[in-house]
Scaffold this active site. Structure first.
Site, PDB file in Angstrom:
ATOM      1  N   THR A 290      -5.204 -13.214  11.514  1.00 18.46           N
ATOM      2  CA  THR A 290      -5.453 -11.833  11.106  1.00 18.46           C
ATOM      3  C   THR A 290      -5.880 -11.076  12.357  1.00 18.46           C
ATOM      4  O   THR A 290      -6.820 -11.488  13.033  1.00 18.46           O
ATOM      5  CB  THR A 290      -6.564 -11.754  10.045  1.00 18.46           C
ATOM      6  OG1 THR A 290      -6.168 -12.492   8.883  1.00 18.46           O
ATOM      7  CG2 THR A 290      -6.848 -10.317   9.649  1.00 18.46           C
TER       8      THR A 290
ATOM      9  N   ARG B 193       6.813 -11.495 -10.110  1.00 20.80           N
ATOM     10  CA  ARG B 193       6.841 -11.768 -11.549  1.00 20.80           C
ATOM     11  C   ARG B 193       7.731 -10.746 -12.242  1.00 20.80           C
ATOM     12  O   ARG B 193       7.260  -9.902 -13.023  1.00 20.80           O
ATOM     13  CB  ARG B 193       5.420 -11.732 -12.132  1.00 20.80           C
ATOM     14  CG  ARG B 193       4.438 -12.724 -11.523  1.00 20.80           C
ATOM     15  CD  ARG B 193       3.052 -12.623 -12.174  1.00 20.80           C
ATOM     16  NE  ARG B 193       2.492 -11.280 -12.032  1.00 20.80           N
ATOM     17  CZ  ARG B 193       1.846 -10.844 -10.951  1.00 20.80           C
ATOM     18  NH1 ARG B 193       1.684 -11.643  -9.908  1.00 20.80           N
ATOM     19  NH2 ARG B 193       1.362  -9.610 -10.908  1.00 20.80           N
TER      20      ARG B 193
ATOM     21  N   ASP C 168     -10.644 -10.631   1.840  1.00 19.47           N
ATOM     22  CA  ASP C 168      -9.494  -9.727   1.771  1.00 19.47           C
ATOM     23  C   ASP C 168      -9.302  -9.296   0.326  1.00 19.47           C
ATOM     24  O   ASP C 168      -9.185 -10.142  -0.569  1.00 19.47           O
ATOM     25  CB  ASP C 168      -8.242 -10.438   2.291  1.00 19.47           C
ATOM     26  CG  ASP C 168      -7.098  -9.463   2.542  1.00 19.47           C
ATOM     27  OD1 ASP C 168      -7.386  -8.293   2.827  1.00 19.47           O
ATOM     28  OD2 ASP C 168      -5.936  -9.883   2.453  1.00 19.47           O
TER      29      ASP C 168
ATOM     30  N   ARG D  33       5.253 -15.231   3.585  1.00 14.78           N
ATOM     31  CA  ARG D  33       5.537 -15.003   2.181  1.00 14.78           C
ATOM     32  C   ARG D  33       6.143 -16.227   1.486  1.00 14.78           C
ATOM     33  O   ARG D  33       5.922 -16.431   0.296  1.00 14.78           O
ATOM     34  CB  ARG D  33       6.484 -13.815   2.028  1.00 14.78           C
ATOM     35  CG  ARG D  33       5.927 -12.503   2.546  1.00 14.78           C
ATOM     36  CD  ARG D  33       4.686 -12.072   1.798  1.00 14.78           C
ATOM     37  NE  ARG D  33       4.223 -10.762   2.254  1.00 14.78           N
ATOM     38  CZ  ARG D  33       3.101 -10.191   1.867  1.00 14.78           C
ATOM     39  NH1 ARG D  33       2.297 -10.823   1.032  1.00 14.78           N
ATOM     40  NH2 ARG D  33       2.755  -9.007   2.320  1.00 14.78           N
TER      41      ARG D  33
ATOM     42  N   ASP E  55      -3.137  -8.243   8.459  1.00 10.86           N
ATOM     43  CA  ASP E  55      -3.316  -9.574   7.880  1.00 10.86           C
ATOM     44  C   ASP E  55      -1.923 -10.215   7.755  1.00 10.86           C
ATOM     45  O   ASP E  55      -1.251 -10.078   6.739  1.00 10.86           O
ATOM     46  CB  ASP E  55      -3.992  -9.466   6.512  1.00 10.86           C
ATOM     47  CG  ASP E  55      -4.457 -10.811   5.995  1.00 10.86           C
ATOM     48  OD1 ASP E  55      -4.811 -11.670   6.818  1.00 10.86           O
ATOM     49  OD2 ASP E  55      -4.467 -10.997   4.769  1.00 10.86           O
TER      50      ASP E  55
ATOM     51  N   GLU F  97       7.823  -5.334   0.971  1.00 18.59           N
ATOM     52  CA  GLU F  97       8.053  -4.119   0.197  1.00 18.59           C
ATOM     53  C   GLU F  97       9.107  -3.234   0.848  1.00 18.59           C
ATOM     54  O   GLU F  97       9.990  -2.703   0.177  1.00 18.59           O
ATOM     55  CB  GLU F  97       6.755  -3.340   0.053  1.00 18.59           C
ATOM     56  CG  GLU F  97       5.668  -4.051  -0.733  1.00 18.59           C
ATOM     57  CD  GLU F  97       4.354  -3.299  -0.631  1.00 18.59           C
ATOM     58  OE1 GLU F  97       4.098  -2.428  -1.483  1.00 18.59           O
ATOM     59  OE2 GLU F  97       3.584  -3.570   0.312  1.00 18.59           O
TER      60      GLU F  97
ATOM     61  N   GLU G 272      -3.898  -2.854   6.673  1.00 17.58           N
ATOM     62  CA  GLU G 272      -5.162  -2.794   5.944  1.00 17.58           C
ATOM     63  C   GLU G 272      -6.224  -2.038   6.746  1.00 17.58           C
ATOM     64  O   GLU G 272      -6.134  -1.909   7.969  1.00 17.58           O
ATOM     65  CB  GLU G 272      -5.670  -4.216   5.643  1.00 17.58           C
ATOM     66  CG  GLU G 272      -4.633  -5.101   4.966  1.00 17.58           C
ATOM     67  CD  GLU G 272      -5.207  -6.375   4.390  1.00 17.58           C
ATOM     68  OE1 GLU G 272      -6.456  -6.433   4.234  1.00 17.58           O
ATOM     69  OE2 GLU G 272      -4.431  -7.290   4.103  1.00 17.58           O
TER      70      GLU G 272
ATOM     71  N   GLN H  76       3.291 -18.525   0.843  1.00 16.87           N
ATOM     72  CA  GLN H  76       2.449 -17.898  -0.178  1.00 16.87           C
ATOM     73  C   GLN H  76       3.058 -18.046  -1.570  1.00 16.87           C
ATOM     74  O   GLN H  76       2.360 -18.389  -2.536  1.00 16.87           O
ATOM     75  CB  GLN H  76       2.261 -16.415   0.146  1.00 16.87           C
ATOM     76  CG  GLN H  76       1.441 -15.641  -0.876  1.00 16.87           C
ATOM     77  CD  GLN H  76       1.413 -14.144  -0.583  1.00 16.87           C
ATOM     78  OE1 GLN H  76       2.054 -13.668   0.355  1.00 16.87           O
ATOM     79  NE2 GLN H  76       0.685 -13.399  -1.388  1.00 16.87           N
TER      80      GLN H  76
ATOM     81  N   GLU I 180       0.565  -7.112   6.858  1.00 17.49           N
ATOM     82  CA  GLU I 180      -0.113  -6.342   5.821  1.00 17.49           C
ATOM     83  C   GLU I 180      -0.985  -5.301   6.514  1.00 17.49           C
ATOM     84  O   GLU I 180      -1.869  -5.647   7.302  1.00 17.49           O
ATOM     85  CB  GLU I 180      -0.957  -7.242   4.909  1.00 17.49           C
ATOM     86  CG  GLU I 180      -0.108  -8.135   4.016  1.00 17.49           C
ATOM     87  CD  GLU I 180      -0.883  -8.795   2.905  1.00 17.49           C
ATOM     88  OE1 GLU I 180      -0.249  -9.180   1.907  1.00 17.49           O
ATOM     89  OE2 GLU I 180      -2.121  -8.923   3.031  1.00 17.49           O
TER      90      GLU I 180
ATOM     91  N   THR J 139      -3.337  -4.810   1.463  1.00 14.84           N
ATOM     92  CA  THR J 139      -2.234  -3.978   1.926  1.00 14.84           C
ATOM     93  C   THR J 139      -2.304  -2.569   1.349  1.00 14.84           C
ATOM     94  O   THR J 139      -2.488  -2.384   0.149  1.00 14.84           O
ATOM     95  CB  THR J 139      -0.892  -4.609   1.546  1.00 14.84           C
ATOM     96  OG1 THR J 139      -0.857  -5.944   2.037  1.00 14.84           O
ATOM     97  CG2 THR J 139       0.266  -3.830   2.139  1.00 14.84           C
TER      98      THR J 139
ATOM     99  N   TYR K  15       0.558 -20.034  -4.171  1.00 14.02           N
ATOM    100  CA  TYR K  15      -0.505 -19.135  -4.635  1.00 14.02           C
ATOM    101  C   TYR K  15      -0.888 -19.322  -6.095  1.00 14.02           C
ATOM    102  O   TYR K  15      -1.960 -18.869  -6.525  1.00 14.02           O
ATOM    103  CB  TYR K  15      -0.153 -17.678  -4.334  1.00 14.02           C
ATOM    104  CG  TYR K  15       0.651 -16.953  -5.382  1.00 14.02           C
ATOM    105  CD1 TYR K  15       0.056 -15.986  -6.190  1.00 14.02           C
ATOM    106  CD2 TYR K  15       2.005 -17.214  -5.569  1.00 14.02           C
ATOM    107  CE1 TYR K  15       0.785 -15.290  -7.136  1.00 14.02           C
ATOM    108  CE2 TYR K  15       2.740 -16.531  -6.508  1.00 14.02           C
ATOM    109  CZ  TYR K  15       2.131 -15.570  -7.290  1.00 14.02           C
ATOM    110  OH  TYR K  15       2.857 -14.890  -8.237  1.00 14.02           O
TER     111      TYR K  15
ATOM    112  N   LYS L   5      -1.809 -17.191   4.403  1.00 10.07           N
ATOM    113  CA  LYS L   5      -2.609 -16.086   4.929  1.00 10.07           C
ATOM    114  C   LYS L   5      -3.558 -16.498   6.043  1.00 10.07           C
ATOM    115  O   LYS L   5      -4.001 -15.650   6.817  1.00 10.07           O
ATOM    116  CB  LYS L   5      -3.455 -15.485   3.801  1.00 10.07           C
ATOM    117  CG  LYS L   5      -2.674 -14.926   2.647  1.00 10.07           C
ATOM    118  CD  LYS L   5      -2.155 -13.552   2.976  1.00 10.07           C
ATOM    119  CE  LYS L   5      -1.648 -12.877   1.708  1.00 10.07           C
ATOM    120  NZ  LYS L   5      -1.278 -11.475   1.949  1.00 10.07           N
TER     121      LYS L   5
ATOM    122  N   HIS M  82       0.747  -1.208  -4.003  1.00  7.94           N
ATOM    123  CA  HIS M  82       1.117  -2.501  -3.413  1.00  7.94           C
ATOM    124  C   HIS M  82       1.089  -3.607  -4.474  1.00  7.94           C
ATOM    125  O   HIS M  82       2.020  -4.426  -4.557  1.00  7.94           O
ATOM    126  CB  HIS M  82       0.161  -2.856  -2.279  1.00  7.94           C
ATOM    127  CG  HIS M  82       0.343  -4.245  -1.745  1.00  7.94           C
ATOM    128  ND1 HIS M  82       1.459  -4.630  -1.035  1.00  7.94           N
ATOM    129  CD2 HIS M  82      -0.438  -5.360  -1.840  1.00  7.94           C
ATOM    130  CE1 HIS M  82       1.356  -5.904  -0.699  1.00  7.94           C
ATOM    131  NE2 HIS M  82       0.214  -6.365  -1.185  1.00  7.94           N
TER     132      HIS M  82
END
Length: 402
Positions: A247, A132, A116, A227, A223, A348, A191, A230, A189, A334, A234, A243, A123
């Site tokens: 999928t 962040r 992926d 969150r 996918d 988002e 994709e 994640q 997501e 995404t 992550y 994740k 995105h």
């Protein structure tokens, strides 16, 4: 253009002819081609015309066909185009037309490996701002290489498969320690997935100019993402349990040859990329997705402006000598556009849950049990016509007791 009746607005016109695997009643799964609201059962048609390799269409996956390589793919497409355009073939084909409503679609190919990517600048920027907020949204490597991670091939499922809400560790920002339980921030997501047919040799990278020699076609990918899992896991190694639980892929594989008229030049990449990521004719596809939550259209992400081309993704995937195998799937990551109604995930669309969607007077943040998400897609062509990629759907069901 075809003697087969095709309803207006059908995604599967006579120049599309995507391949998939279907089950009709209690018969064994086998390969068919979609046209209009019907399926051509290819095995008996190919046998009747004494086509070399007719037995490949009686298989429960596309893998044996995919392994044949591009000359065979093109010859098969030419044969299919002739079948639906030449009325002389009507008596051979018509007895083997099956309504799509009468079959159940299967996973179209056996997935060998799954990668992926993270190829949409919009995105990546949105998530950088959310995850962040005090740093630059894009990390220093993002415009130098197609960022990606290896996923789990064994949890890729066919469209229509229910998605069990995953459990794992999650830590609230104001908590001193993590807790274990069902994900509270379950997401999608949107994709585009690329299906590898021709394998490559271990130790020999695939160049950007060899993309079409190895990739047969595309599918729509959802996918699913947890969150909260994640966000806790992550750093420093990237996506893992958030994740890997599921999928979903669409049932029909649309060939690159069918998509050729929808190719658009890759946008400017600044700073310039390293030589192995440069190519003579790098392109993306003019594809628009539509995301529906419980039947409501909530987003229309555009693919054409994605930053990294599929050829660059494949080149980077193999530049260290890693090989690809028949049935490998790699996805774009995404797809999001600049508009709020073009975002390809609920994190988002709702800006981390702080700006919920309002549908029929009810607020929707992340996915609740019972929610159903359907992603469809169309490719636009210069003559104004559209070619459909079908759809992928999945419904969230509660966490299973342990």
């Amino acid at each position: 253009m075809s003697w087969i009746d095709i309803p207006d607005g059908s995604p599967f016109g006579p120049d599309n002819l995507p391949l998939g695997v279907f089950r009709h009643g209690d018969e064994e799964p086998r390969v068919g081609a979609a046209i209009g609201d019907q399926i051509i059962d290819l095995a008996p048609v190919a046998s009747a015309q004494m086509l070399d390799g007719a037995q490949l269409f009686a298989q429960p996956s596309l893998n044996a066909f995919l392994a044949l390589g591009r000359p065979a793919w093109r010859a098969t497409r030419d044969w299919l185009l002739d079948l639906v355009r030449n009325s002389a073939d009507r008596d051979t084909v018509e007895p083997h037309l099956i309504p799509r409503s009468a079959v159940s679609m299967q996973l179209p190919f056996e997935v060998a490996d799954y990668v992926d990517f993270y190829a949409s600048e919009q995105h990546a920027t949105n998530l950088g701002r959310l995850f962040r907020p005090d740093s630059e949204p894009l990390l220093p490597n993002w415009k130098h290489l197609p960022v990606g991670y290896h996923g789990r091939a064994g949890t890729i499922v066919a469209s229509g498969t229910d998605i069990v809400r995953p459990s794992g560790q999650r830590k609230a920002p104001d908590a001193s320690a993590p807790t274990y339980g069902p994900s509270r921030r379950l997401d999608i997501e949107v994709e585009l997935g690329y299906v590898v047919g021709t394998p490559s040799t271990l130790g020999k990278p695939v160049s950007v100019d060899e993309f079409e020699d190895h990739v047969y076609g595309v599918v729509i990918v959802n996918d699913w993402s947890a969150r909260d899992l994640q966000a806790w896991e992550y750093v420093p190694l990237g996506p893992f349990l958030g994740k890997s639980f599921a999928t979903s892929v669409s049932p029909w594989v649309v060939s690159l040859d069918a998509l050729a008229a929808s190719a658009v030049p890759l946008g400017v990449q600044d700073p310039p990329v390293l030589p192995y990521l440069r190519g003579r004719h790098l392109t993306n596809y003019d594809i628009t997705f539509e995301v529906r939550l419980n039947g409501h259209l909530v987003s229309s992400p555009p693919y054409r402006d994605i930053y990294w081309s599929p050829a660059q993704m494949l080149a980077h995937l193999t530049v260290n000598g890693a090989s690809v195998r028949t049935g490998d799937l790699y996805a774009s990551g995404t797809v999001s556009g600049a508009g709020k109604d073009q975002r390809g995930s609920f994190i988002e669309l709702t800006w981390g849950g702080r700006e919920p969607l309002v549908l029929d007077g009810e607020e929707h943040g992340f996915l609740e049990d019972g929610d159903e998400v359907t992603i469809s897609a169309w490719a636009s062509r210069p003559d104004g016509s559209r070619l459909g990629l079908g759809e992928v759907t999945g419904r969230i069901i509660p966490t299973q007791p342990t």
